[in-house]
Design a protein around this motif. Structure first.
Motif, PDB file in Angstrom:
ATOM      1  N   ALA A 153       0.847  -1.194   0.000  1.00  0.00           N
ATOM      2  CA  ALA A 153       0.000   0.000   0.000  1.00  0.00           C
ATOM      3  C   ALA A 153       0.886   1.248   0.000  1.00  0.00           C
ATOM      4  O   ALA A 153       2.104   1.167   0.170  1.00  0.00           O
ATOM      5  N   THR A 154       0.268   2.404  -0.183  1.00  0.00           N
ATOM      6  CA  THR A 154       0.983   3.683  -0.151  1.00  0.00           C
ATOM      7  C   THR A 154       0.908   4.258   1.255  1.00  0.00           C
ATOM      8  O   THR A 154      -0.181   4.452   1.795  1.00  0.00           O
ATOM      9  N   VAL A 155       2.063   4.525   1.853  1.00  0.00           N
ATOM     10  CA  VAL A 155       2.103   5.056   3.216  1.00  0.00           C
ATOM     11  C   VAL A 155       2.452   6.541   3.173  1.00  0.00           C
ATOM     12  O   VAL A 155       3.435   6.940   2.558  1.00  0.00           O
ATOM     13  N   VAL A 156       1.637   7.346   3.852  1.00  0.00           N
ATOM     14  CA  VAL A 156       1.932   8.774   4.034  1.00  0.00           C
ATOM     15  C   VAL A 156       2.511   8.925   5.439  1.00  0.00           C
ATOM     16  O   VAL A 156       1.767   8.857   6.426  1.00  0.00           O
ATOM     17  N   PRO A 157       3.817   9.138   5.576  1.00  0.00           N
ATOM     18  CA  PRO A 157       4.453   9.169   6.902  1.00  0.00           C
ATOM     19  C   PRO A 157       4.308  10.533   7.572  1.00  0.00           C
ATOM     20  O   PRO A 157       5.288  11.214   7.877  1.00  0.00           O
ATOM     21  N   ILE A 158       3.077  10.912   7.845  1.00  0.00           N
ATOM     22  CA  ILE A 158       2.813  12.259   8.355  1.00  0.00           C
ATOM     23  C   ILE A 158       3.200  12.404   9.812  1.00  0.00           C
ATOM     24  O   ILE A 158       3.402  13.508  10.298  1.00  0.00           O
ATOM     25  N   SER A 159       3.298  11.296  10.560  1.00  0.00           N
ATOM     26  CA  SER A 159       3.645  11.286  11.972  1.00  0.00           C
ATOM     27  C   SER A 159       2.568  12.001  12.793  1.00  0.00           C
ATOM     28  O   SER A 159       1.535  12.422  12.263  1.00  0.00           O
ATOM     29  N   ALA A 160       2.810  12.136  14.086  1.00  0.00           N
ATOM     30  CA  ALA A 160       1.811  12.736  14.977  1.00  0.00           C
ATOM     31  C   ALA A 160       1.894  14.257  14.929  1.00  0.00           C
ATOM     32  O   ALA A 160       2.928  14.834  14.611  1.00  0.00           O
TER      33      ALA A 160
END
Length: 433
Positions: A153-160
């Motif tokens: 899948a495509t991960v958006v690593p936006i974090s907290a």
């Protein structure tokens, strides 16, 4: 439907054979390569060859968080330093942090189990995962990230954090799955409404929430505010990280990846092993971990293992929702109370927000408990008489759930602190020295 059918739908006899083989290998690895375990097992009169059945695991002494702290930083590693390719750590808020080291094989296993979790959430390869767990030494962000990569899948690593940006990404990218703590998911749902964004403008289908305890009532509020299925994920730094266990869409227990982790339930006071459907403390043993094998780790989490099969078709053992911890249970005026019990009571009362704070004090001889909870905007603008009625309903609900009489303070909307990571729900100001 099942991402790894061979592992997740294995028959019980084959599973036991695999678990025993892997347990024997793990005990041997730990005994021969980790001086801590060599000494611990020798003191208990246990050798690797003594593990002939799964029941023999009870011969092995427990490992505690204090043991891991005493081994800080790398005292529990079972491989040469050059084979450790990633290190994570707990926050160390109650003492020295616990360190977790991973080989490439360990990262592959971690990716495998979190990929299974994405499948349980209904993920497809064209899905976009909004990963709002924190990246860094905390295992949350990287655990989901490894799994998303493995799954495809495509991960958006936006974090907290940066809530406005979270909502913009959620809407503009049309993300399919949200991953974060349940308290932050609740806050995102509130913020969505406040920002004037309707559920129809976003594309979320499911959420994978963990790293803190939450109730069924909180799940229902998250699902309503974000228009999703909210699923519970479980993990801990000492064992691997998120993905040790997760709910499927049936929402009927949390599937443990028991081909990689062997679960037990014990009486937290006596250490006695309990059976299925008996509530106690969860104990976990790693079965395939190379870099840092852990034997019979006392998680302090209170739950039970479920008998029976899940309608999803997976045969992995399931555990019930974590209801508290054997070390954060509050003893108030002789009554044992988990914060989750108070949360459960609060979420049955209309006219209040799910944001609350429990403050425990002992001004003189007796314990006092104040529960601060935010009123809804409508209630806060209402007459004082109506607020007093709601306060009484909260007092009665908490007493009905816990047997305790507490003081309740209704606060202005959005006046209590919000959390982008683990929510702080309890402040215990008692001095027991």
């Amino acid at each position: 439907m099942v991402w790894n059918k061979e592992a997740e739908c294995m028959n019980k006899e084959a599973k036991k054979e695999l678990q025993l083989k892997r347990l024997q290998e793990t005990v041997k690895l730990a005994y021969e390569n980790v001086p801590f375990y060599t000494k611990k097992l020798d003191n208990a009169g246990v050798k690797p060859e003594d593990i002939k059945t799964l029941e023999d695991i009870e011969k092995i002494p427990f490992t505690t968080k204090d043991d891991l702290r005493a081994a800080y930083p790398f005292g529990l590693f079972a491989v040469p330093d050059d084979e450790i390719v990633e290190i994570h750590s707990s926050s160390g808020t109650t003492g020295k942090p616990t360190v977790s080291g991973y080989t490439k094989h360990d990262l592959d296993v971690w990716a495998e189990i979190t990929a299974r979790g994405l499948d349980m959430a209904g993920a497809k390869k064209n899905y976009i995962i909004q990963n709002a767990y924190g990246y860094g030494l905390f295992t949350g962000g990287f655990g989901i990230h490894h799994g998303g990569y493995k799954f495809g899948a495509t991960v958006v690593p936006i974090s907290a954090g940066n809530t406005a940006r979270q909502l913009q990404i959620m809407k503009d990218f049309q993300c399919d799955i949200l991953t974060c703590t349940p308290s932050y998911a609740m806050y995102l749902g509130e913020s969505l409404e406040k920002a004037g964004i309707s559920i129809d403008e976003i594309n979320l289908k499911a959420g994978i929430f963990g790293a803190e305890m939450w109730t069924e009532e909180m799940r229902q509020k998250i699902e309503a505010s974000l228009g999703i299925k909210a699923l519970n994920i479980y993990g801990l730094t000492e064992i691997m990280g998120p993905g040790v266990a997760q709910e499927c869409m049936e929402q009927d227990g949390i599937h443990i990846s028991d081909d990689h982790f062997y679960p037990e339930i014990i009486n937290p006071k006596t250490g006695e092993t309990l059976g299925y459907d008996e509530k106690g403390e969860l104990v976990l043993t790693t079965l395939t971990r190379e870099g840092m094998p852990i034997l019979r780790f006392r998680t302090k989490d209170i739950t039970s293992l479920m008998s029976g099969d899940c309608a999803c078709g997976r045969t992995t053992v399931r555990m019930r929702r974590i209801t508290g911890r054997s070390d954060d249970m509050l003893k108030i005026r002789g009554v044992m109370v988990f914060p989750s019990q108070i949360e459960k009571a609060l979420l049955t009362v209309e006219g209040i927000s799910p944001n609350y704070l429990i403050i425990v004090t002992r001004p003189e001889i007796l314990d006092e408990v104040e529960v601060k909870v935010e009123a809804s905007r409508e209630l806060f603008s209402d007459e004082m008489k109506e607020m007093e009625k709601v306060e009484k309903r909260i007092v009665d609900a908490i007493r009905g759930e816990t047997g305790l009489r507490v003081d309740v303070t209704l606060c202005e909307p959005e006046s209590l602190p919000r959390s982008e990571g683990k929510a702080v729900r309890v402040i215990d100001e008692r001095n027991f020295d």
